[in-house]
Design a protein around this motif. Structure first.
Motif, PDB file in Angstrom:
ATOM      1  N   ALA A 250      44.991  28.727  35.240  1.00  0.00           N
ATOM      2  CA  ALA A 250      46.421  28.717  35.571  1.00  0.00           C
ATOM      3  C   ALA A 250      47.151  29.923  34.998  1.00  0.00           C
ATOM      4  O   ALA A 250      48.128  30.395  35.569  1.00  0.00           O
ATOM      5  CB  ALA A 250      47.054  27.429  35.049  1.00  0.00           C
ATOM      6  N   ASP A 251      46.704  30.439  33.856  1.00  0.00           N
ATOM      7  CA  ASP A 251      47.395  31.584  33.255  1.00  0.00           C
ATOM      8  C   ASP A 251      46.962  32.903  33.878  1.00  0.00           C
ATOM      9  O   ASP A 251      47.373  33.975  33.437  1.00  0.00           O
ATOM     10  CB  ASP A 251      47.169  31.623  31.738  1.00  0.00           C
ATOM     11  N   GLY A 252      46.128  32.844  34.904  1.00  0.00           N
ATOM     12  CA  GLY A 252      45.700  34.058  35.586  1.00  0.00           C
ATOM     13  C   GLY A 252      44.434  34.664  35.026  1.00  0.00           C
ATOM     14  O   GLY A 252      43.886  35.603  35.595  1.00  0.00           O
ATOM     15  N   SER A 253      43.939  34.153  33.922  1.00  0.00           N
ATOM     16  CA  SER A 253      42.714  34.702  33.350  1.00  0.00           C
ATOM     17  C   SER A 253      41.516  34.255  34.164  1.00  0.00           C
ATOM     18  O   SER A 253      41.569  33.252  34.859  1.00  0.00           O
ATOM     19  CB  SER A 253      42.555  34.251  31.890  1.00  0.00           C
ATOM     20  N   HIS A 254      40.438  35.020  34.088  1.00  0.00           N
ATOM     21  CA  HIS A 254      39.259  34.737  34.886  1.00  0.00           C
ATOM     22  C   HIS A 254      38.137  34.303  33.966  1.00  0.00           C
ATOM     23  O   HIS A 254      37.933  34.882  32.899  1.00  0.00           O
ATOM     24  CB  HIS A 254      38.856  35.993  35.661  1.00  0.00           C
ATOM     25  N   SER A 255      37.432  33.271  34.343  1.00  0.00           N
ATOM     26  CA  SER A 255      36.488  32.648  33.425  1.00  0.00           C
ATOM     27  C   SER A 255      35.033  32.942  33.718  1.00  0.00           C
ATOM     28  O   SER A 255      34.155  32.417  33.069  1.00  0.00           O
ATOM     29  CB  SER A 255      36.708  31.130  33.433  1.00  0.00           C
ATOM     30  N   HIS A 256      34.749  33.782  34.724  1.00  0.00           N
ATOM     31  CA  HIS A 256      33.362  34.134  34.996  1.00  0.00           C
ATOM     32  C   HIS A 256      32.768  34.875  33.812  1.00  0.00           C
ATOM     33  O   HIS A 256      33.441  35.655  33.138  1.00  0.00           O
ATOM     34  CB  HIS A 256      33.267  35.025  36.229  1.00  0.00           C
ATOM     35  N   GLU A 257      31.490  34.688  33.595  1.00  0.00           N
ATOM     36  CA  GLU A 257      30.775  35.441  32.573  1.00  0.00           C
ATOM     37  C   GLU A 257      30.691  36.900  33.004  1.00  0.00           C
ATOM     38  O   GLU A 257      30.277  37.211  34.117  1.00  0.00           O
ATOM     39  CB  GLU A 257      29.362  34.861  32.407  1.00  0.00           C
ATOM     40  N   PRO A 258      31.098  37.847  32.147  1.00  0.00           N
ATOM     41  CA  PRO A 258      31.009  39.254  32.529  1.00  0.00           C
ATOM     42  C   PRO A 258      29.556  39.699  32.666  1.00  0.00           C
ATOM     43  O   PRO A 258      28.657  39.160  32.015  1.00  0.00           O
ATOM     44  CB  PRO A 258      31.714  39.976  31.383  1.00  0.00           C
ATOM     45  N   ILE A 259      29.348  40.706  33.479  1.00  0.00           N
ATOM     46  CA  ILE A 259      27.993  41.189  33.719  1.00  0.00           C
ATOM     47  C   ILE A 259      27.390  41.841  32.483  1.00  0.00           C
ATOM     48  O   ILE A 259      26.181  41.822  32.284  1.00  0.00           O
ATOM     49  CB  ILE A 259      27.975  42.158  34.919  1.00  0.00           C
ATOM     50  N   GLY A 260      28.220  42.437  31.628  1.00  0.00           N
ATOM     51  CA  GLY A 260      27.740  43.011  30.376  1.00  0.00           C
ATOM     52  C   GLY A 260      26.737  44.135  30.584  1.00  0.00           C
ATOM     53  O   GLY A 260      26.875  44.961  31.492  1.00  0.00           O
ATOM     54  N   GLU A 261      25.706  44.155  29.748  1.00  0.00           N
ATOM     55  CA  GLU A 261      24.733  45.239  29.779  1.00  0.00           C
ATOM     56  C   GLU A 261      23.981  45.317  31.107  1.00  0.00           C
ATOM     57  O   GLU A 261      23.439  46.368  31.459  1.00  0.00           O
ATOM     58  CB  GLU A 261      23.727  45.074  28.633  1.00  0.00           C
ATOM     59  N   ALA A 262      23.951  44.218  31.840  1.00  0.00           N
ATOM     60  CA  ALA A 262      23.261  44.225  33.139  1.00  0.00           C
ATOM     61  C   ALA A 262      23.935  45.168  34.132  1.00  0.00           C
ATOM     62  O   ALA A 262      23.356  45.476  35.183  1.00  0.00           O
ATOM     63  CB  ALA A 262      23.189  42.814  33.708  1.00  0.00           C
ATOM     64  N   VAL A 263      25.133  45.661  33.800  1.00  0.00           N
ATOM     65  CA  VAL A 263      25.795  46.626  34.678  1.00  0.00           C
ATOM     66  C   VAL A 263      24.942  47.879  34.842  1.00  0.00           C
ATOM     67  O   VAL A 263      25.022  48.577  35.859  1.00  0.00           O
ATOM     68  CB  VAL A 263      27.201  46.988  34.125  1.00  0.00           C
ATOM     69  N   ASN A 264      24.110  48.164  33.833  1.00  0.00           N
ATOM     70  CA  ASN A 264      23.267  49.358  33.895  1.00  0.00           C
ATOM     71  C   ASN A 264      22.164  49.244  34.940  1.00  0.00           C
ATOM     72  O   ASN A 264      21.517  50.242  35.268  1.00  0.00           O
ATOM     73  CB  ASN A 264      22.665  49.639  32.514  1.00  0.00           C
TER      74      ASN A 264
END
Length: 302
Positions: free
Chosen positions: A27-41
């Motif tokens: 509701a506050d606009g924040s997103h709760s998905h787990e970030p991709i983190g190091e897998a972005v590489n």
């Protein structure tokens, strides 16, 4: 203060935890998905704002440029150059890696005078007929002069006839003006307006649902201290995740010298996003609009 009964509190807590697990927007606009983190590489990148301008030719060979892309997992890139010969040299060397677009700059025609130069339409038509450009640009509109309407109508006509994009470096006003000339023109907004605020970027992209943008030179705006995204840019990114692409803007040789750092900065802000959002901005949006297949399998190939 209203005291929620214990049972209701437990239900509410359970719902909140379920929402977090499901990865929804709270509701506050924040997103709760787990970030991709190091897998972005592991993701291939599509660099949507490359220049291979004449001053770079003696310092960086075409092989050097592709090696820099390889080193940074950049599978493919959208390239425009001053003059267009730079783009064509790169495309001929690595046709599977380079997506060419033509900018109107050549000889004495530059970002400040191109719209007043003679026969720009003829120059663009000649280059478009000779090579497989997917767009016209990146071109600058430093100060909008509506007396140039005739030229821009011709450019839009060429673009629509060829299914081409206009890659526009400007503030919000000229983008609105271009859409007023033709609501169906396809525009990539260079640097997401460069100095345009996140709030104004949001407003323009909301106003024009067909507008795309590259985020080159905006990395320091998007990133915030403390390993997080700037909240206003985070709002832009999640709202328009299907219409954003990263870029480097190698407009001077120093940008090529810093290419690894630039692309690492892009991976850094992408790392704070959920995998599906990061993948869209890293390469999938470009795949879709340019009709290409972007993959790590391209690294090391031409």
């Amino acid at each position: 203060m209203f005291d929620m009964p214990r049972k209701l509190r437990a239900v509410a807590l359970g719902a909140a935890l379920s929402a977090l697990a499901a990865g929804v927007t709270l509701a506050d606009g924040s997103h709760s998905h787990e970030p991709i983190g190091e897998a972005v590489n592991e993701l291939p990148l599509f660099d949507a704002h490359i220049h291979y301008k004449e001053p770079a030719w003696s310092q960086f060979s075409t092989a050097d440029i592709i090696e820099l892309m390889d080193k940074n997992g950049v599978a493919m890139g959208l390239v425009s150059s001053t003059p267009d010969e730079g783009t064509i040299m790169l495309w001929k060397y690595a046709p599977n890696r380079i997506v060419p677009e033509v900018r109107p700059y050549h000889d004495d025609v530059d970002s400040g005078n191109w719209a007043k130069a003679p026969d720009i339409e003829g120059y663009l038509a000649e280059r478009l007929a000779a090579y497989p450009h997917v767009g016209i640009g990146e071109f600058h509109i430093h100060k909008l002069d509506t007396r140039d309407e005739g030229l821009f109508l011709q450019i839009i006509k060429m673009a629509k006839a060829g299914g081409l994009w206009l890659h526009v470096h400007s503030g919000a006003g000229p983008v609105r003006w271009l859409y007023s000339l033709d609501a169906d023109v396809k525009i990539i907004w260079a640097h997401a307006g460069l100095s345009t605020s996140a709030d104004d970027v949001y407003a323009l992209m909301e106003e024009f649902p067909n507008l795309y943008a590259d985020t080159s030179l905006r990395e320091n705006n998007i990133l915030a201290p403390g390993k997080r995204l700037n909240p206003k840019w985070e709002k832009v990114i999640f709202a328009f995740q299907d219409r954003l692409m990263i870029g480097s803007d190698t407009w001077i040789n120093e940008q090529w010298e810093s290419y690894s750092e630039i692309m690492q900065s892009n991976r850094r802000w992408l790392s704070y996003l959920p995998r599906d959002v990061a993948e869209k901005i890293a390469y999938q949006n470009a795949e879709r609009i340019f009709g290409r297949k972007v993959s790590m399998k391209l690294i090391g190939t031409r």
